[in-house]
Design a protein around this motif. Structure first.
Motif, short mmCIF file in Angstrom:
data_model
loop_
_atom_site.label_atom_id
_atom_site.label_comp_id
_atom_site.label_asym_id
_atom_site.label_seq_id
_atom_site.Cartn_x
_atom_site.Cartn_y
_atom_site.Cartn_z
N GLY A 203 21.38 -5.61 33.15
CA GLY A 203 22.07 -6.63 32.49
C GLY A 203 23.41 -6.48 32.07
N ASP B 136 27.26 -6.56 31.71
CA ASP B 136 27.92 -8.03 31.96
C ASP B 136 29.35 -7.74 33.00
OD1 ASP B 136 26.92 -9.98 29.95
OD2 ASP B 136 27.35 -8.25 28.47
N LYS C 259 22.93 -7.02 22.91
CA LYS C 259 22.35 -8.33 23.49
C LYS C 259 21.58 -9.06 22.53
CE LYS C 259 23.92 -7.76 28.11
NZ LYS C 259 24.79 -8.96 28.41
N PRO C 260 21.81 -10.61 22.45
CA PRO C 260 22.21 -11.11 23.56
C PRO C 260 24.00 -11.70 23.32
CG PRO C 260 21.05 -12.75 22.37
CD PRO C 260 20.92 -11.34 21.73
#
Length: 225
Positions: A129, A131, A106-107
Motif C-alpha cells: 500500500g 503511495d 493509513k488511511p
C-alpha cells in the motif's frame, strides 16, 4: 475491434527535498516564492535530529507555508511526529519501515517508500500500500545506481504498476532522463539549493527539462500512432 489507446500520462511534477532544517525561518521566507516558481506537488522536510518537541515545532511552522500553496508536506522519516506536526505523510526507507508505519499513516496520510534495491522489494511495497515508490536515492554509503539503471527501473514500474514512481535526480540532466523514462514525479534537493543562481532559477530550469522530455515523449507516441 481496435483496443482503445491508453490516455497520455500527465506531465511529471516536482518533489522538492529541503536542506536539513535546523532553524526554519529562512525556508518560511523563501518557500512561497519557490512553490510559485514551479509545479511542485510535495515538499520533503528533512529535519535535523533533536528532541521531539523542537522537531514538531519546526514542522508545524513550515506545514501551512507548504500546504497553502497546494503542495503536500512529508517528513523524511519520523512517522511518530507526522500527526502532531500537521504533516501530510512521511517518506520511509525499506519494507520493514513501511510495515511499521502503515497502521499510523493509513488511511488519511501518505506513506512513500524508498530504499528499494530489487524489483521484488518494489512490488512488495506496492502490494503493501505504498503511495509512491522512489528509485535512485543514495544508500547509507552515499552510493547510487547508474542513471541508466534508475531510468530502466522507472520505465519498468510505470509500464506495469498503478502507484506513482519517483525518480531521485541529482542534476537537471537526470531530471530530463527520468521524466523521459516514465517517472510520475522527480525528486530534487541538494543541487537546487546549491545553485549559484538561486533555488528558484534552478527549479525553473529543472521544470523546463521535464517539460522538454514530456513533450518529446508525446511527439514520439504520436509518430508511432
Amino acid at each position: 475491434m481496435a483496443t482503445k489507446p491508453a490516455p497520455p500520462r500527465p506531465q511529471p511534477r516536482l518533489y522538492l527535498a529541503t536542506p536539513e532544517v535546523d532553524d526554519p525561518a529562512g525556508l518560511i521566507g523563501s518557500l512561497p516564492d519557490l512553490l510559485a516558481a514551479a509545479d511542485i506537488a510535495a515538499v520533503l522536510l528533512r529535519l535535523k535530529p533533536t528532541d521531539q518537541r523542537t522537531m514538531i515545532a519546526r514542522a508545524k511552522a513550515l506545514a501551512p507555508v507548504v500546504q497553502n500553496s497546494d503542495a503536500a508536506l512529508l517528513l523524511d522519516g519520523h512517522v511518530e511526529l507526522v500527526a502532531r506536526a500537521g504533516a501530510d505523510g512521511a517518506h520511509l526507507t525499506g519494507i520493514a519501515a513501511l510495515e511499521d508505519a502503515l497502521p499510523s499513516l493509513k488511511p488519511d496520510r501518505i506513506a512513500g517508500l524508498g530504499g528499494l534495491a530489487t524489483r521484488h522489494d518494489s512490488m512488495t511495497a506496492g502490494e503493501l500500500g505504498a503511495d509512491y515508490v522512489l528509485f535512485g536515492e543514495p544508500d547509507a554509503k552515499g552510493q547510487r545506481p547508474s542513471v541508466e539503471a534508475i531510468a530502466e527501473r522507472l520505465g519498468w514500474w510505470a509500464e506495469l504498476f498503478e502507484p506513482p514512481c519517483v525518480g531521485f535526480a541529482a542534476s537537471r540532466e537526470e531530471a530530463n532522463e527520468f521524466a523521459a523514462a516514465g517517472a510520475d514525479f522527480v525528486l530534487v534537493g541538494d543541487f537546487i539549493w546549491a545553485d549559484p543562481r538561486g533555488a528558484a532559477a534552478a527549479l525553473e530550469d529543472v521544470e523546463q527539462a521535464i517539460r522538454q522530455a514530456y513533450t518529446a515523449a508525446g511527439n514520439a507516441r504520436a509518430e508511432q500512432g
